[in-house]
Design a protein around this motif. Structure first.
Motif, PDB file in Angstrom:
ATOM      1  N   VAL A 244       0.822  -1.212   0.000  1.00  0.00           N
ATOM      2  CA  VAL A 244       0.000   0.000   0.000  1.00  0.00           C
ATOM      3  C   VAL A 244       0.856   1.263   0.000  1.00  0.00           C
ATOM      4  O   VAL A 244       1.823   1.381   0.766  1.00  0.00           O
ATOM      5  CB  VAL A 244      -0.921   0.020   1.231  1.00  0.00           C
ATOM      6  N   ASP A 245       0.499   2.202  -0.859  1.00  0.00           N
ATOM      7  CA  ASP A 245       1.046   3.557  -0.832  1.00  0.00           C
ATOM      8  C   ASP A 245       0.262   4.321   0.235  1.00  0.00           C
ATOM      9  O   ASP A 245      -0.904   4.657   0.040  1.00  0.00           O
ATOM     10  CB  ASP A 245       0.879   4.200  -2.215  1.00  0.00           C
ATOM     11  N   ASP A 246       0.894   4.566   1.379  1.00  0.00           N
ATOM     12  CA  ASP A 246       0.181   5.151   2.516  1.00  0.00           C
ATOM     13  C   ASP A 246      -0.408   6.522   2.208  1.00  0.00           C
ATOM     14  O   ASP A 246      -1.531   6.838   2.633  1.00  0.00           O
ATOM     15  CB  ASP A 246       1.128   5.267   3.725  1.00  0.00           C
ATOM     16  N   ILE A 247       0.344   7.346   1.498  1.00  0.00           N
ATOM     17  CA  ILE A 247      -0.159   8.687   1.178  1.00  0.00           C
ATOM     18  C   ILE A 247      -1.386   8.589   0.285  1.00  0.00           C
ATOM     19  O   ILE A 247      -2.392   9.283   0.496  1.00  0.00           O
ATOM     20  CB  ILE A 247       0.945   9.530   0.507  1.00  0.00           C
ATOM     21  N   ALA A 248      -1.330   7.701  -0.702  1.00  0.00           N
ATOM     22  CA  ALA A 248      -2.474   7.539  -1.609  1.00  0.00           C
ATOM     23  C   ALA A 248      -3.702   7.028  -0.856  1.00  0.00           C
ATOM     24  O   ALA A 248      -4.829   7.475  -1.115  1.00  0.00           O
ATOM     25  CB  ALA A 248      -2.103   6.573  -2.733  1.00  0.00           C
ATOM     26  N   LEU A 249      -3.506   6.094   0.068  1.00  0.00           N
ATOM     27  CA  LEU A 249      -4.637   5.586   0.848  1.00  0.00           C
ATOM     28  C   LEU A 249      -5.235   6.693   1.712  1.00  0.00           C
ATOM     29  O   LEU A 249      -6.464   6.871   1.752  1.00  0.00           O
ATOM     30  CB  LEU A 249      -4.187   4.418   1.728  1.00  0.00           C
ATOM     31  N   ALA A 250      -4.379   7.440   2.393  1.00  0.00           N
ATOM     32  CA  ALA A 250      -4.875   8.523   3.246  1.00  0.00           C
ATOM     33  C   ALA A 250      -5.651   9.553   2.429  1.00  0.00           C
ATOM     34  O   ALA A 250      -6.718  10.026   2.849  1.00  0.00           O
ATOM     35  CB  ALA A 250      -3.705   9.181   3.977  1.00  0.00           C
ATOM     36  N   HIS A 275       4.266   6.974  12.443  1.00  0.00           N
ATOM     37  CA  HIS A 275       3.840   6.419  11.158  1.00  0.00           C
ATOM     38  C   HIS A 275       2.864   7.375  10.472  1.00  0.00           C
ATOM     39  O   HIS A 275       1.974   7.948  11.112  1.00  0.00           O
ATOM     40  CB  HIS A 275       3.179   5.057  11.362  1.00  0.00           C
ATOM     41  N   TYR A 276       3.018   7.506   9.161  1.00  0.00           N
ATOM     42  CA  TYR A 276       2.235   8.493   8.403  1.00  0.00           C
ATOM     43  C   TYR A 276       0.733   8.337   8.617  1.00  0.00           C
ATOM     44  O   TYR A 276       0.022   9.318   8.897  1.00  0.00           O
ATOM     45  CB  TYR A 276       2.563   8.373   6.909  1.00  0.00           C
ATOM     46  N   LEU A 277       0.229   7.122   8.502  1.00  0.00           N
ATOM     47  CA  LEU A 277      -1.219   6.925   8.605  1.00  0.00           C
ATOM     48  C   LEU A 277      -1.754   7.255   9.995  1.00  0.00           C
ATOM     49  O   LEU A 277      -2.919   7.638  10.148  1.00  0.00           O
ATOM     50  CB  LEU A 277      -1.583   5.483   8.242  1.00  0.00           C
ATOM     51  N   LEU A 278      -0.926   7.102  11.008  1.00  0.00           N
ATOM     52  CA  LEU A 278      -1.360   7.387  12.374  1.00  0.00           C
ATOM     53  C   LEU A 278      -1.371   8.875  12.684  1.00  0.00           C
ATOM     54  O   LEU A 278      -1.913   9.291  13.714  1.00  0.00           O
ATOM     55  CB  LEU A 278      -0.452   6.667  13.374  1.00  0.00           C
ATOM     56  N   ASN A 279      -0.794   9.667  11.794  1.00  0.00           N
ATOM     57  CA  ASN A 279      -0.694  11.106  12.041  1.00  0.00           C
ATOM     58  C   ASN A 279      -1.519  11.942  11.077  1.00  0.00           C
ATOM     59  O   ASN A 279      -1.371  13.166  11.047  1.00  0.00           O
ATOM     60  CB  ASN A 279       0.774  11.522  12.006  1.00  0.00           C
ATOM     61  N   GLU A 281      -4.772  13.220  11.004  1.00  0.00           N
ATOM     62  CA  GLU A 281      -5.947  13.394  11.861  1.00  0.00           C
ATOM     63  C   GLU A 281      -7.245  13.410  11.072  1.00  0.00           C
ATOM     64  O   GLU A 281      -8.310  13.063  11.596  1.00  0.00           O
ATOM     65  CB  GLU A 281      -5.802  14.673  12.689  1.00  0.00           C
ATOM     66  N   ASP A 282      -7.160  13.791   9.805  1.00  0.00           N
ATOM     67  CA  ASP A 282      -8.376  13.887   9.002  1.00  0.00           C
ATOM     68  C   ASP A 282      -8.947  12.516   8.625  1.00  0.00           C
ATOM     69  O   ASP A 282     -10.065  12.428   8.104  1.00  0.00           O
ATOM     70  CB  ASP A 282      -8.134  14.708   7.735  1.00  0.00           C
ATOM     71  N   ILE A 283      -8.213  11.439   8.887  1.00  0.00           N
ATOM     72  CA  ILE A 283      -8.738  10.104   8.565  1.00  0.00           C
ATOM     73  C   ILE A 283      -8.807   9.199   9.794  1.00  0.00           C
ATOM     74  O   ILE A 283      -9.064   8.001   9.666  1.00  0.00           O
ATOM     75  CB  ILE A 283      -7.891   9.408   7.476  1.00  0.00           C
ATOM     76  N   ALA A 284      -8.607   9.772  10.972  1.00  0.00           N
ATOM     77  CA  ALA A 284      -8.554   8.956  12.193  1.00  0.00           C
ATOM     78  C   ALA A 284      -9.808   8.113  12.373  1.00  0.00           C
ATOM     79  O   ALA A 284      -9.738   6.960  12.823  1.00  0.00           O
ATOM     80  CB  ALA A 284      -8.338   9.857  13.406  1.00  0.00           C
TER      81      ALA A 284
END
Length: 325
Positions: A244-250, A275-279, A281-284
């Protein structure tokens, strides 16, 4: 017979039904310098290693008696296969050992995102149960698995087991993508339908990842991948975070392109607080996470060690192990 185990101390004894009488076991943790493994076990004949453990070619080349390396799980992408091949060392994995367990985790995450369990749990704890419940009723957006078409990207043992569970939940539209199609008889028995990847993404309400990590699959779930999914679809990953591309998923979650994601694994494990996905906040509220536990049930490890000993004893007797990669 001398065996180097690289992983959680005690696993060999804990999950083996029986041990060879002549076993000499060297039990060491992951992530040590190659020299430390060689210093303790240069004369080992076999290595058993955690599925996410790394095995450097320098270690393999420094062990002249080494005959086989066996992953405790299904993954083996951090083992230097070129060095093993160069030295005539068989590399094996416990294929199928965790199929039922990971399939259960995939379905758990599917149900979790459909029922919005994280936000629901928080609402009850904060005394907002009725407010949250009425919001769901007004919006009419809580789904059952049987309401959804599910696309399985990759179709090995785990995806097959997932399809069986989904059928039990009443899911009638189960699509799969893999390089080689199943036979008509296999598709009918599992209740699945082949689709090219782009068509599967466009047709599925839930997309679930079941691929190994290779050069070809690394980051396959990228911006282009998510752009082809149905608006408001759900994304599940119980395979490997590196897919997974984390930025693309977020970004897909933040934009509303995807409704939610359920992830049992993230890139760069062990996961750290930065970790990028944990930070983001707009997708928490749009992430349901579990700590990569899909394949680590007690039953999975017992199945794995039964496979490991079968393969090691086969090698010891001069045969070719069943699960060589």
């Amino acid at each position: 017979m001398k065996i180097l185990h690289i992983g959680k101390k005690g696993n060999v004894e804990r999950f083996s039904k029986a041990l060879p009488e002549d076993l000499e076991l060297v039990d060491m943790p992951m992530n040590l310098d190659p020299e430390e493994y060689v210093a303790q076990a240069a004369d080992a004949e076999h290595i058993i290693i955690d599925a996410i453990g790394a095995l450097d070619g320098a270690v393999i080349r420094s062990m002249p008696n080494l005959k086989s390396i066996h992953s405790e799980g299904v993954a083996y992408n951090k083992i230097d296969l070129d060095a093993a091949s160069e030295c005539g060392v068989k590399v094996c994995h416990s294929v199928g050992m965790n199929a039922t367990a990971v399939a259960e985790q995939a379905v758990l995450l599917m149900s979790g995102v459909l029922k919005d369990v994280i936000a629901g749990d928080r609402a009850v704890r904060e005394g907002r149960q009725i407010v949250k419940k009425e919001k769901y009723m007004i919006e009419g957006n809580l789904l059952e698995l049987a309401d959804c078409a599910v696309g399985l990207v990759g179709f090995g043992n785990i995806a097959s087991a997932t399809a069986v569970l989904l059928r039990a939940y009443g899911v009638s539209d189960i699509y799969y993508y893999k390089r080689s199609k199943l036979s008509v008889e296999e598709e009918e028995a599992l209740g699945v339908q082949y689709m090219p990847l782009d068509e599967l993404l466009a047709s599925s309400d839930i997309v679930s990842m079941h691929l190994p990590v290779t050069d070809a699959t690394m980051g396959i779930a990228n911006a282009d991948f998510f752009s082809k999914m149905k608006p408001g679809a759900y994304f599940i990953n119980t395979a490997r975070g590196e897919l997974v591309d984390d930025i693309a998923l977020a970004d897909a979650l933040a934009s509303g392109k995807l409704a939610m994601a359920g992830l049992d694994t993230l890139s760069h494990e062990p996961v750290q607080p930065d970790h990028y996905l944990l930070n983001r906040e707009d997708i928490a509220d749009k992430l349901v996470l579990s700590p990569h536990i899909g394949g680590i049930t007690t039953s999975s490890f017992r199945r794995s060690y039964a496979m490991i000993w079968e393969d090691i004893l086969t090698v010891r007797e001069g045969g070719v192990p069943e699960r060589v990669v």
